[in-house]
Design a protein around this motif. Structure first.
Motif, short mmCIF file in Angstrom:
data_model
loop_
_atom_site.label_atom_id
_atom_site.label_comp_id
_atom_site.label_asym_id
_atom_site.label_seq_id
_atom_site.Cartn_x
_atom_site.Cartn_y
_atom_site.Cartn_z
N ASN A 54 78.99 47.92 81.08
CA ASN A 54 79.49 47.04 80.04
C ASN A 54 80.85 46.53 80.48
OD1 ASN A 54 77.59 47.15 77.70
ND2 ASN A 54 77.89 49.33 78.07
N PHE A 55 81.05 45.22 80.26
CA PHE A 55 82.32 44.61 80.65
C PHE A 55 82.63 43.46 79.71
CE2 PHE A 55 84.76 41.51 83.22
CZ PHE A 55 85.85 42.30 83.54
N GLN A 56 83.76 43.55 79.04
CA GLN A 56 84.23 42.52 78.12
C GLN A 56 83.15 42.07 77.14
OE1 GLN A 56 85.90 39.49 80.71
NE2 GLN A 56 87.78 40.66 80.99
N GLY A 57 82.49 43.04 76.51
CA GLY A 57 81.48 42.76 75.51
C GLY A 57 80.12 42.35 76.04
N LYS A 58 79.95 42.41 77.33
CA LYS A 58 78.66 42.05 77.94
C LYS A 58 78.00 43.29 78.51
CE LYS A 58 80.28 37.51 79.30
NZ LYS A 58 80.90 36.81 80.41
N ASP A 59 76.68 43.36 78.36
CA ASP A 59 75.87 44.43 78.94
C ASP A 59 75.21 43.86 80.18
OD1 ASP A 59 74.52 47.02 78.99
OD2 ASP A 59 72.72 45.88 78.45
N ILE A 60 75.48 44.44 81.34
CA ILE A 60 74.94 43.94 82.61
C ILE A 60 74.00 44.99 83.19
CG2 ILE A 60 75.48 43.12 84.94
CD1 ILE A 60 78.31 43.27 82.57
N ILE A 86 69.19 41.89 94.54
CA ILE A 86 69.59 42.19 93.17
C ILE A 86 69.12 41.10 92.23
CG2 ILE A 86 71.51 42.57 91.57
CD1 ILE A 86 73.14 43.68 93.84
N LYS A 87 68.41 41.51 91.22
CA LYS A 87 68.09 40.68 90.07
C LYS A 87 68.89 41.28 88.92
CE LYS A 87 64.98 38.30 92.27
NZ LYS A 87 65.42 37.06 92.88
N TYR A 88 69.27 40.46 87.94
CA TYR A 88 70.11 40.99 86.88
C TYR A 88 69.84 40.33 85.54
CZ TYR A 88 72.93 36.84 87.90
OH TYR A 88 73.36 35.55 88.12
N ILE A 89 70.25 41.02 84.49
CA ILE A 89 70.21 40.50 83.13
C ILE A 89 71.59 40.75 82.52
CG2 ILE A 89 69.19 40.68 80.83
CD1 ILE A 89 66.61 41.70 82.17
N VAL A 90 72.16 39.70 81.95
CA VAL A 90 73.45 39.81 81.27
C VAL A 90 73.22 39.43 79.81
CG1 VAL A 90 75.84 39.00 81.15
CG2 VAL A 90 74.70 39.17 83.38
N LYS A 91 73.63 40.35 78.91
CA LYS A 91 73.50 40.11 77.47
C LYS A 91 74.88 40.17 76.82
CE LYS A 91 68.99 42.38 77.18
NZ LYS A 91 68.25 43.51 76.57
N ASN A 92 75.05 39.42 75.73
CA ASN A 92 76.30 39.51 74.99
C ASN A 92 76.25 40.71 74.06
OD1 ASN A 92 74.88 38.74 72.67
ND2 ASN A 92 75.73 36.66 72.64
N SER A 93 77.32 40.92 73.29
CA SER A 93 77.41 42.11 72.42
C SER A 93 76.36 42.11 71.31
CB SER A 93 78.80 42.21 71.82
OG SER A 93 79.10 41.05 71.07
N SER A 94 75.77 40.96 71.01
CA SER A 94 74.71 40.88 70.00
C SER A 94 73.32 41.09 70.60
CB SER A 94 74.75 39.52 69.30
OG SER A 94 76.00 39.31 68.70
N GLY A 95 73.26 41.30 71.90
CA GLY A 95 71.97 41.51 72.57
C GLY A 95 71.29 40.24 73.01
N ILE A 96 71.95 39.10 72.85
CA ILE A 96 71.37 37.82 73.27
C ILE A 96 71.53 37.68 74.78
CG2 ILE A 96 71.59 35.30 73.08
CD1 ILE A 96 72.54 35.79 70.18
N VAL A 97 70.43 37.31 75.44
CA VAL A 97 70.44 37.16 76.89
C VAL A 97 71.22 35.90 77.27
CG1 VAL A 97 69.01 36.78 78.94
CG2 VAL A 97 68.26 38.38 77.18
N LEU A 98 72.25 36.09 78.09
CA LEU A 98 73.05 34.98 78.58
C LEU A 98 72.51 34.45 79.90
CD1 LEU A 98 76.58 36.51 77.84
CD2 LEU A 98 75.32 34.82 76.47
N GLN A 99 72.05 35.38 80.75
CA GLN A 99 71.46 34.99 82.04
C GLN A 99 70.48 36.07 82.47
OE1 GLN A 99 74.05 34.43 85.55
NE2 GLN A 99 73.14 32.39 85.60
N ASP A 100 69.34 35.65 82.98
CA ASP A 100 68.28 36.58 83.37
C ASP A 100 67.64 36.10 84.67
OD1 ASP A 100 65.94 38.07 83.71
OD2 ASP A 100 65.34 37.92 81.62
#
Length: 186
Positions: A54-60, A86-100
């Motif tokens: 977790n970094f600055q409200g994002k779950d990576i 590496i493949k990744y998923i970044v979500k905001n603090s509400s669980g919304i996917v920002l990048q996948d």
């Protein structure tokens, strides 16, 4: 028939060369065209798996896999190499996917290893960046122990080719731009 087989055997010996195999971290100048850079010492294995931070409200979440014999194209030559992908998923603090990049198969985003530093337990990655190549640069993962990796991301925040970037394109960098972020194996 024997003469035919003899001629065929001579042809195979003279004109067919086996693929040359070199160790991981062989310098590019020392790699012949079409050679194979192999992870024969299993240096890449400790980095594989699913890691989260977790970094600055994002779950990576990072999904790191080993790919064998991946074609590498450079301006000088083509060769094959074992790499970490590496493949990744970044979500905001509400669980919304920002990048996948794991499920969306965004082919223009590459994040793969270009070498290791065994003396300090780290792997170096090339990151192509997101849309319009924004954020391209280098990522270093350092193995802390069997379940933790330290993350360092050094982006180059410029747009390489503005013609590839239509108006309204998301040019945000979602990966954590920091050093020392700890990812934990899941």
């Amino acid at each position: 028939m024997r003469n035919y087989l003899s001629i065929l055997g001579i042809f195979v010996v003279l004109f067919c060369k086996a693929q040359q195999i070199f160790p991981l971290n062989t310098a590019l100048n020392d790699i012949p065209a079409n050679a194979y850079i192999k992870d024969s010492n299993n240096e890449l294995a400790p980095y594989t798996g699913i890691f989260r931070a977790n970094f600055q409200g994002k779950d990576i979440t990072l999904y790191i896999t080993k790919i064998e014999n991946k074609l590498q194209k450079s301006s000088q030559k083509n060769y094959y190499s074992d790499v970490l992908d590496i493949k990744y998923i970044v979500k905001n603090s509400s669980g919304i996917v920002l990048q996948d990049t794991k499920n969306n198969n965004i082919s223009q985003i590459d994040l793969f290893s270009i070498g290791t530093k065994p003396y300090d337990n780290s792997a170096i990655f090339f990151y192509s960046g997101t849309n319009c190549s924004v954020g391209w640069g280098k990522i270093i993962l350092k193995k802390i122990n069997a379940t933790q990796l330290s993350w360092e991301y050094r982006p180059n925040d410029i747009i390489l080719d503005s013609s590839k970037c239509p108006s309204g394109t998301d040019i945000n960098i979602y990966l954590p731009e920091t050093k020392g972020l700890i990812f934990t194996k899941q």
